[in-house]
Scaffold this motif. Structure first.
Motif, PDB file in Angstrom:
ATOM      1  N   GLU A 198      17.273  21.928 -20.665  1.00  0.00           N
ATOM      2  CA  GLU A 198      16.969  22.183 -19.479  1.00  0.00           C
ATOM      3  C   GLU A 198      17.716  21.089 -19.083  1.00  0.00           C
ATOM      4  N   THR A 199      17.291  21.773 -17.175  1.00  0.00           N
ATOM      5  CA  THR A 199      18.053  20.803 -15.712  1.00  0.00           C
ATOM      6  C   THR A 199      16.702  19.835 -15.797  1.00  0.00           C
ATOM      7  N   HIS A 200      17.046  19.107 -14.723  1.00  0.00           N
ATOM      8  CA  HIS A 200      16.032  17.551 -13.573  1.00  0.00           C
ATOM      9  C   HIS A 200      15.318  17.393 -14.826  1.00  0.00           C
ATOM     10  N   LEU A 201      15.279  17.224 -15.882  1.00  0.00           N
ATOM     11  CA  LEU A 201      13.383  16.731 -16.604  1.00  0.00           C
ATOM     12  C   LEU A 201      13.866  14.625 -17.144  1.00  0.00           C
ATOM     13  N   GLU A 202      14.732  14.581 -16.397  1.00  0.00           N
ATOM     14  CA  GLU A 202      14.685  12.899 -16.186  1.00  0.00           C
ATOM     15  C   GLU A 202      13.991  12.314 -14.530  1.00  0.00           C
ATOM     16  N   LYS A 203      13.882  13.392 -13.641  1.00  0.00           N
ATOM     17  CA  LYS A 203      14.516  13.290 -12.435  1.00  0.00           C
ATOM     18  C   LYS A 203      13.063  12.525 -11.583  1.00  0.00           C
ATOM     19  N   LYS A 204      12.954  12.254 -10.600  1.00  0.00           N
ATOM     20  CA  LYS A 204      11.853  11.504  -9.744  1.00  0.00           C
ATOM     21  C   LYS A 204      11.199  12.748  -8.657  1.00  0.00           C
ATOM     22  N   SER A 205      10.683  13.773  -8.821  1.00  0.00           N
ATOM     23  CA  SER A 205      10.280  14.724  -8.069  1.00  0.00           C
ATOM     24  C   SER A 205       8.942  15.746  -8.141  1.00  0.00           C
ATOM     25  N   ASP A 206       7.814  15.763  -7.196  1.00  0.00           N
ATOM     26  CA  ASP A 206       6.375  16.495  -8.074  1.00  0.00           C
ATOM     27  C   ASP A 206       7.096  17.885  -8.629  1.00  0.00           C
ATOM     28  N   VAL A 207       8.494  18.188  -8.246  1.00  0.00           N
ATOM     29  CA  VAL A 207       8.755  19.907  -8.464  1.00  0.00           C
ATOM     30  C   VAL A 207       9.474  19.320 -10.229  1.00  0.00           C
ATOM     31  N   PHE A 208       9.832  18.114 -10.454  1.00  0.00           N
ATOM     32  CA  PHE A 208      10.383  18.101 -11.805  1.00  0.00           C
ATOM     33  C   PHE A 208       9.755  17.259 -12.790  1.00  0.00           C
ATOM     34  N   GLU A 209       8.438  17.165 -11.602  1.00  0.00           N
ATOM     35  CA  GLU A 209       7.306  16.759 -12.823  1.00  0.00           C
ATOM     36  C   GLU A 209       6.603  17.981 -13.436  1.00  0.00           C
ATOM     37  N   GLN A 210       6.621  19.130 -13.087  1.00  0.00           N
ATOM     38  CA  GLN A 210       6.208  20.223 -12.908  1.00  0.00           C
ATOM     39  C   GLN A 210       6.579  20.878 -13.767  1.00  0.00           C
ATOM     40  N   LYS A 211       8.316  21.034 -14.086  1.00  0.00           N
ATOM     41  CA  LYS A 211       9.374  21.659 -14.924  1.00  0.00           C
ATOM     42  C   LYS A 211       9.104  20.356 -16.386  1.00  0.00           C
ATOM     43  N   ARG A 212       8.855  19.290 -16.042  1.00  0.00           N
ATOM     44  CA  ARG A 212       8.853  18.965 -17.582  1.00  0.00           C
ATOM     45  C   ARG A 212       6.949  19.113 -18.334  1.00  0.00           C
ATOM     46  N   ALA A 213       6.730  19.566 -17.517  1.00  0.00           N
ATOM     47  CA  ALA A 213       4.486  20.212 -18.143  1.00  0.00           C
ATOM     48  C   ALA A 213       4.837  21.108 -18.359  1.00  0.00           C
ATOM     49  N   ARG A 214       6.327  22.245 -17.821  1.00  0.00           N
ATOM     50  CA  ARG A 214       6.480  23.834 -18.009  1.00  0.00           C
ATOM     51  C   ARG A 214       7.199  23.468 -19.366  1.00  0.00           C
ATOM     52  N   ILE A 215       8.090  22.119 -19.443  1.00  0.00           N
ATOM     53  CA  ILE A 215       8.749  23.174 -21.158  1.00  0.00           C
ATOM     54  C   ILE A 215       8.069  21.963 -22.018  1.00  0.00           C
ATOM     55  N   LEU A 216       7.400  21.167 -21.222  1.00  0.00           N
ATOM     56  CA  LEU A 216       6.270  20.970 -22.848  1.00  0.00           C
ATOM     57  C   LEU A 216       5.114  21.392 -23.516  1.00  0.00           C
ATOM     58  N   LYS A 217       4.587  22.766 -22.218  1.00  0.00           N
ATOM     59  CA  LYS A 217       3.578  23.353 -22.881  1.00  0.00           C
ATOM     60  C   LYS A 217       4.661  24.481 -23.735  1.00  0.00           C
TER      61      LYS A 217
END
Length: 357
Positions: A198-217
């Motif tokens: 997946e993309t953008h899992l290592e970057k800083k922003s509220d959206v990318f934090e949400q992407k990390r949370a979605r992938i973790l789920k």
């Protein structure tokens, strides 16, 4: 004096002094591979078919990496353009190159939203599931003894959003298409490490934090169902001047995966210079920090299984369609070596990170 002795007698800086001189195309005498091998660390690069027949380009690969990722040759559009008709000629050449040079091969990719038109036109669940099973079984089984890790599902989320991506697999099978894909790949090769990329899992922003949370789920659900997921792939395409690494968020993400028994790969590490005018503090040396920091955070907080850069030398790279016109800030993705095959600071950044492991 023969050519080898002649080159050895010239300071390295002079070899790269003239971009038009044939000497400017000489690959580095000593790259990153000895260090990676000494650490038993998987260091790879994306590679294109033309690179394996060019002695200069191929030499840069063999000098620097112990793993390769065929950039396009294993994608559905390359291997099964027509239903049930498979073509592995190009992929076989890649695997043969890796075997000849004692390299591992990372498979990219089995299930992705970019598929041949005939796949996109499927309109019922039974047919799409059968097509997935046939495709995964044929490709993974063929390379069972050659490819030990696969991007099973690539980019299940939208590029700049935490939402599930609309694709033919999800439309017909729901979110469960991810679990199905991993189970199919595991059945074809139980010994392979299976990756969700997946993309953008290592970057800083509220959206990318949400992407990390979605992938973790997603991963939590897969693990709960005993799905054979071995790692999450962090693509790590950076846009200096626009993107910033999020050491805290990325670190928490990698640690959470590790707690679930799931590793991480850095799968497509490179950079872009399209947005440099937004960050006046950025210098060419800053590439070293980008490449080093993302590796270091993953290694310190997660179970880092390997790093792949998305190409070795800009000399052999394709033009970036986003900004390739006259007067463009840059025309290609930033790799480890520039247009003259001279090492960028990124080489030292990777070296520093691996040495610290």
């Amino acid at each position: 004096m023969n050519r080898r002795r002649f080159l050895a007698s010239i300071p390295l800086a002079l070899l790269y002094a003239n971009a038009g001189d044939v000497l400017a195309q000489v690959p580095p005498a000593s790259g990153l591979r000895p260090l990676a091998d000494s650490k038993a660390f998987r260091l790879g690069s994306a590679i294109d078919l033309q690179n394996i027949t060019d002695p200069i380009a191929s030499g840069i690969y063999t000098d620097n990496v112990n793993s390769i990722t065929p950039r396009n040759e294993l994608k559905w559009n390359a291997t099964e353009k027509r239903p049930g008709v498979f073509n592995f000629k190009s992929a076989d050449l890649m695997v043969a190159f890796a075997r000849k040079n004692n390299m591992r091969v990372y498979g990219h990719t089995l299930i992705w939203y970019r598929v041949p038109e005939w796949v996109s036109d499927i309109d019922d669940a039974k047919t799409i599931q059968a097509a997935m099973n046939r495709h995964i079984k044929q490709v993974v089984t063929r390379y069972k003894n050659s490819i030990d890790a696969w991007d099973v599902v690539n980019e299940p989320l939208e590029y700049d959003a935490p939402d599930m991506r609309d694709c033919v697999f999800r439309r017909l099978l729901g979110d469960d298409y991810i679990r199905m894909s991993f189970d199919m790949a595991h059945e074809a090769n139980p010994g392979a490490t299976l990756v969700l990329n997946e993309t953008h899992l290592e970057k800083k922003s509220d959206v990318f934090e949400q992407k990390r949370a979605r992938i973790l789920k997603i991963v939590e659900d897969l693990v709960a169902k005993k799905t054979p997921i071995g790692a999450v792939g962090l693509q790590s395409h950076f846009r200096p001047g626009l993107d910033r690494i999020d050491p805290e968020g990325m670190g928490r993400f990698c640690a959470a995966l590790k707690d679930m028994g799931v590793g991480v790969f850095i799968t497509e590490l490179d950079a872009s210079c399209h947005f440099l005018n937004r960050d006046k503090s950025f210098t060419p040396a800053s590439y070293a920090d980008i490449f080093s920091d993302v590796i270091t955070v993953a290694a310190e907080h997660g179970d880092l299984k390997g790093v792949t850069v998305w190409g070795m030398s800009e000399k052999y790279g394709e033009h970036d369609e986003k900004d390739a016109g006259p007067g463009a800030v840059c025309t290609k993705r930033v790799n480890l070596y520039d247009e003259n095959n001279a090492p960028r600071s990124a080489v030292d950044g990777i070296r520093r990170a691996i040495e610290a492991m």
